[in-house]
Scaffold this motif. Structure first.
Motif, short mmCIF file in Angstrom:
data_model
loop_
_atom_site.label_atom_id
_atom_site.label_comp_id
_atom_site.label_asym_id
_atom_site.label_seq_id
_atom_site.Cartn_x
_atom_site.Cartn_y
_atom_site.Cartn_z
N ALA A 49 53.13 -1.50 47.50
CA ALA A 49 53.16 -3.05 47.14
C ALA A 49 51.72 -3.52 47.18
O ALA A 49 51.08 -3.54 47.52
CB ALA A 49 53.87 -3.38 48.21
N SER A 50 51.82 -4.52 45.83
CA SER A 50 50.58 -5.42 45.90
C SER A 50 50.32 -6.19 47.15
O SER A 50 51.26 -6.48 47.75
CB SER A 50 50.92 -6.30 44.63
N PHE A 51 48.79 -6.15 47.45
CA PHE A 51 48.61 -7.08 48.54
C PHE A 51 47.11 -7.80 48.10
O PHE A 51 46.66 -7.23 47.15
CB PHE A 51 48.28 -5.91 49.73
N ALA A 52 46.77 -8.60 48.86
CA ALA A 52 45.50 -9.66 48.33
C ALA A 52 44.59 -9.18 49.33
O ALA A 52 44.76 -8.62 50.30
CB ALA A 52 46.07 -10.87 48.87
N MET A 53 43.38 -9.02 48.62
CA MET A 53 42.04 -8.60 49.11
C MET A 53 41.08 -9.73 48.77
O MET A 53 41.25 -10.20 47.97
CB MET A 53 41.74 -7.15 48.99
N ASP A 65 46.78 -7.00 39.98
CA ASP A 65 45.83 -7.52 38.95
C ASP A 65 45.64 -6.07 37.92
O ASP A 65 45.18 -6.34 37.04
CB ASP A 65 44.72 -8.14 39.44
N TYR A 66 45.87 -4.95 38.55
CA TYR A 66 45.49 -3.52 37.82
C TYR A 66 46.61 -2.89 37.73
O TYR A 66 46.50 -1.76 37.24
CB TYR A 66 44.30 -2.86 38.68
N ASN A 67 47.72 -3.49 37.16
CA ASN A 67 48.98 -2.75 36.69
C ASN A 67 48.46 -2.06 35.34
O ASN A 67 47.85 -2.72 34.74
CB ASN A 67 49.97 -3.82 36.46
N GLY A 68 49.09 -0.88 35.21
CA GLY A 68 48.51 0.03 34.20
C GLY A 68 47.29 0.58 34.21
O GLY A 68 46.96 1.31 33.24
N LYS A 69 46.61 0.50 35.13
CA LYS A 69 45.38 1.39 35.51
C LYS A 69 45.48 2.23 36.45
O LYS A 69 46.27 1.92 37.68
CB LYS A 69 44.29 0.36 35.74
N LYS A 98 35.88 3.88 31.63
CA LYS A 98 35.78 2.46 30.82
C LYS A 98 36.85 1.52 31.16
O LYS A 98 37.28 1.00 30.11
CB LYS A 98 35.47 2.87 29.47
N GLY A 99 36.99 1.36 32.29
CA GLY A 99 38.12 0.33 32.86
C GLY A 99 39.58 0.63 32.96
O GLY A 99 40.29 -0.02 33.37
N ASN A 100 39.81 1.78 32.74
CA ASN A 100 41.13 2.67 32.70
C ASN A 100 41.36 3.08 34.32
O ASN A 100 42.55 3.37 34.74
CB ASN A 100 41.47 3.50 31.79
N VAL A 101 40.10 3.23 35.07
CA VAL A 101 40.35 3.51 36.70
C VAL A 101 39.47 2.09 37.33
O VAL A 101 38.39 2.09 36.73
CB VAL A 101 39.43 4.83 36.74
N GLN A 102 40.28 1.87 38.26
CA GLN A 102 39.70 0.70 39.21
C GLN A 102 39.39 1.43 40.62
O GLN A 102 40.25 2.08 40.80
CB GLN A 102 40.41 -0.36 39.18
N LEU A 155 46.17 6.18 42.98
CA LEU A 155 47.54 5.57 42.58
C LEU A 155 47.92 5.57 41.14
O LEU A 155 46.57 5.17 40.39
CB LEU A 155 47.58 4.25 42.77
N GLY A 156 48.93 6.07 40.57
CA GLY A 156 48.86 6.10 39.04
C GLY A 156 49.12 4.79 38.52
O GLY A 156 49.08 3.72 39.22
N THR A 157 49.30 4.67 37.33
CA THR A 157 49.28 3.38 36.39
C THR A 157 50.27 2.58 37.01
O THR A 157 50.30 1.49 36.85
CB THR A 157 49.35 3.86 35.18
N ASP A 158 51.66 3.37 37.61
CA ASP A 158 52.56 2.44 38.16
C ASP A 158 52.48 2.23 39.51
O ASP A 158 53.35 1.84 40.24
CB ASP A 158 53.96 3.28 38.02
N HIS A 159 51.12 2.51 40.24
CA HIS A 159 50.66 2.30 41.56
C HIS A 159 51.49 3.11 42.43
O HIS A 159 51.69 2.80 43.70
CB HIS A 159 50.78 0.86 41.82
#
Length: 188
Positions: A49-53, A65-69, A98-102, A155-159
């Motif tokens: 689940a998304s969480f704030a940091m 913020d990084y959905n799809g990555k 180049k941006g696809n991995v965070q 985490l995969g692109t679907d987190h």
């Protein structure tokens, strides 16, 4: 002689009772599932689940913020030798994509000053697609049940949790690159 025999029988009975209690205790532990099994299973099936940091500059961001990555949650500390050993290869892996991995590097250090000293040794950690978080109250470590450092969640692109890595690894090698590529292809 009778007293010696009585003492021997008492010691033998106590030893057998102790051995039985000891083996019963460990047998019950073997039949239990690990406490974090349900958490790991939920992250694999439902995603994280998304969480704030907040990053070191105080800017708030969310996992959302990084959905799809592909996101690597890396738990580390500046005093942890294995953590330090894996940093260069982790940076290289993130740069490769180049941006696809965070990379969200979550520090378990005791003070912000310790992180600042560490950052002087690894200025590339301030790079694009790398986000340093000071987990001052250890709430994120508790949330993800981090037992030792370093520990990473890929985490995969679907987190959804794709892989949990406990301990230091060489992140930048042909197998790791191929694995990340396979995670990225799942969204195409």
């Amino acid at each position: 002689m009778k007293q010696h025999l009585k003492a021997f029988v008492i010691v033998a009975v106590l030893a057998m009772a102790g051995l039985w209690a000891y083996s019963t205790y460990f047998a019950s532990k073997l039949n239990q599932t690990p406490s974090d099994y349900s958490t790991i299973e939920a992250m694999e099936k439902e995603g994280v689940a998304s969480f704030a940091m907040k990053n070191l500059d105080g800017k708030e961001f969310q996992l959302l913020d990084y959905n799809g990555k592909v996101v690597i949650l890396n738990f580390w500390a500046s005093w942890c030798s294995p953590c330090i050993e894996e940093v260069p290869s982790l940076i290289k892996l993130v740069k490769e994509f180049k941006g696809n991995v965070q990379l969200i590097a979550i520090s378990g250090d005791s003070s912000r000053a310790d992180i600042d000293v560490f950052m002087k040794s690894f200025p590339e950690m301030k790079g694009e697609n790398i986000h340093i978080v000071f987990d001052e109250d250890r709430s994120l470590m508790k949330k993800f049940q981090v037992a030792r450092l370093p520990e990473s969640l890929v985490l995969g692109t679907d987190h959804k949790l794709a892989k949990k890595v406990v301990g230091s690894i060489e992140w930048y090698n042909k197998d790791s690159v191929a694995y990340i590529e396979s995670l990225l292809k799942k969204t195409q």
